[in-house]
Design an enzyme around this catalytic site. Structure first.
Site, short mmCIF file in Angstrom:
data_model
loop_
_atom_site.label_atom_id
_atom_site.label_comp_id
_atom_site.label_asym_id
_atom_site.label_seq_id
_atom_site.Cartn_x
_atom_site.Cartn_y
_atom_site.Cartn_z
N GLU A 12 -4.82 8.48 4.31
CA GLU A 12 -4.44 9.80 3.84
C GLU A 12 -2.73 10.40 3.31
O GLU A 12 -2.51 9.08 2.91
CB GLU A 12 -3.57 10.93 5.27
CG GLU A 12 -2.85 10.46 6.70
CD GLU A 12 -2.39 10.07 5.65
OE1 GLU A 12 -1.08 10.60 5.18
OE2 GLU A 12 -1.56 8.83 5.88
N GLU A 27 -2.15 5.76 4.29
CA GLU A 27 -2.90 5.67 3.03
C GLU A 27 -4.19 4.60 3.46
O GLU A 27 -4.55 4.24 2.56
CB GLU A 27 -2.53 4.52 1.78
CG GLU A 27 -0.95 5.58 1.07
CD GLU A 27 -1.10 4.24 0.21
OE1 GLU A 27 -0.84 3.02 0.46
OE2 GLU A 27 0.29 4.61 -0.85
#
Length: 343
Positions: free
Chosen positions: A170, A311
């Site tokens: 994310e 991430e």
């Protein structure tokens, strides 16, 4: 709402997989939790799992209206800048994906900008950022349901494309605040146990973040998963929850990254408990609430490296362990064959 049906994993084959591993050319149990993982992968597949050569990291991006209150040490514009960095192939997640042989795509779930088309970006935007959860519901029920549905569809389309395993990451400035509120209500846990420093708050910033989240939490006492998503957001979290359910409905494992993705998994599991069996929790992050969230789900992650980037970086680092566990079932000789020269 209509979510894809997820089959409960049948545990009855576990003994057969254990016997298969015990017959391998190694001491009993010598590969520890990798053997446990191998059994889980076999059960997920209903037989010998694939080698997981085709892996896809989906990085879901979205902005948070609550960031206007100062819940993050960074401005929301960083979300758009980091999306551009992913698409340029220059983020940490890109480097890790290349290192482990995984594809990477960005999903625009709700970035507060009009992003130009890109071959590595999926435009699934529900709206430009969530509303300010400190003063009003972050999302409407319709927006929550749209995000969940689009996430499930993205996962299932990836499986249809031939990907054998999905990793979730994310990007969304302020999303540790939403994740903390979701954990507070769905774990459940005291709010102060759920709030951490995020991307880099000092003591004063952390105290401000806690005060803002207390204000947000007092607006609603809801504990229903869909209502919790509507009250506190965010779009990338809701879409990841949908993706987890979508992957589970296709009977493929989904690699769960850090605190925010684990909050999405918490939502998915509260909505569809059977999805839990397809989630592989990859690491315990340095964010304060993550260990408590994992404990609430009664799961033990594969790694603990003090990561706190997000991430999908922790999920990518765990991918080689999953591949190794799968090959343990298929590529290692039996001890009896070794001893009798039948290699």
């Amino acid at each position: 709402m209509n979510l894809p049906a997820v089959s409960l994993i049948d545990p009855s084959g576990a003994d057969a997989f254990r016997a298969l591993l015990n017959a391998k050319a190694k001491p009993l149990g010598a590969l520890g939790r990798i053997e446990d993982l191998a059994v889980r992968l076999g059960l997920m597949a209903g037989g010998q799992p694939p080698t997981f050569d085709r892996a896809l990291l989906l990085v879901f991006a979205g902005d948070h209206g609550m960031n206007a209150e100062g819940v993050s040490a960074y401005p929301s514009a960083v979300t758009q800048a980091m999306v551009a960095t992913f698409l340029a192939g220059k983020a940490s997640a890109n480097a890790f994906a290349a290192a482990v042989g995984a594809d990477l795509r960005v999903v625009d779930a709700g970035v507060d900008a009009d992003l130009p088309p890109h071959p590595k970006m999926l435009d699934a935007k529900v709206r430009r950022g969530s509303r300010n959860a400190a003063v009003e519901p972050a999302l409407t029920q319709a927006e929550v349901e749209t995000a969940l549905g689009r996430g499930a569809a993205i996962a299932r389309e990836a499986v249809e494309e031939g990907f054998e395993i999905l990793a979730l990451g994310e990007m969304g400035i302020g999303n540790t605040a939403s994740a903390a509120l979701i954990m507070h209500r769905l774990a459940p846990a005291p709010l102060t146990d759920c709030v951490g420093r995020g991307a880099g708050h000092d003591d004063a910033g952390l105290a401000r973040k806690v005060a803002i989240l207390h204000r947000a939490a007092t607006r609603s006492a809801t504990t229903a998963p869909l209502d919790v998503l509507a009250e506190f957001g965010g779009l990338e979290i809701a879409m990841m929850a949908g993706a987890i359910i979508g992957a589970a409905s296709a009977k493929i494992p989904v690699l769960i990254d850090g605190f925010i993705v684990s909050a999405a998994a918490l939502v998915a599991i509260r909505l569809v408990p059977q999805a839990r069996g397809y989630c592989i929790f990859c690491h315990r992050s340095a964010e304060q609430g993550h260990g408590r969230l994992l404990a609430a789900l009664d799961v033990e992650p594969l790694l603990a490296l003090d990561l706190r980037l997000g991430e999908g970086t922790g999920a990518l680092l765990a991918l080689p362990l999953v591949r190794a566990a799968s090959r343990l079932l298929t590529d290692v000789a039996n001890l009896d064959d070794v001893l009798n020269g039948r290699l």
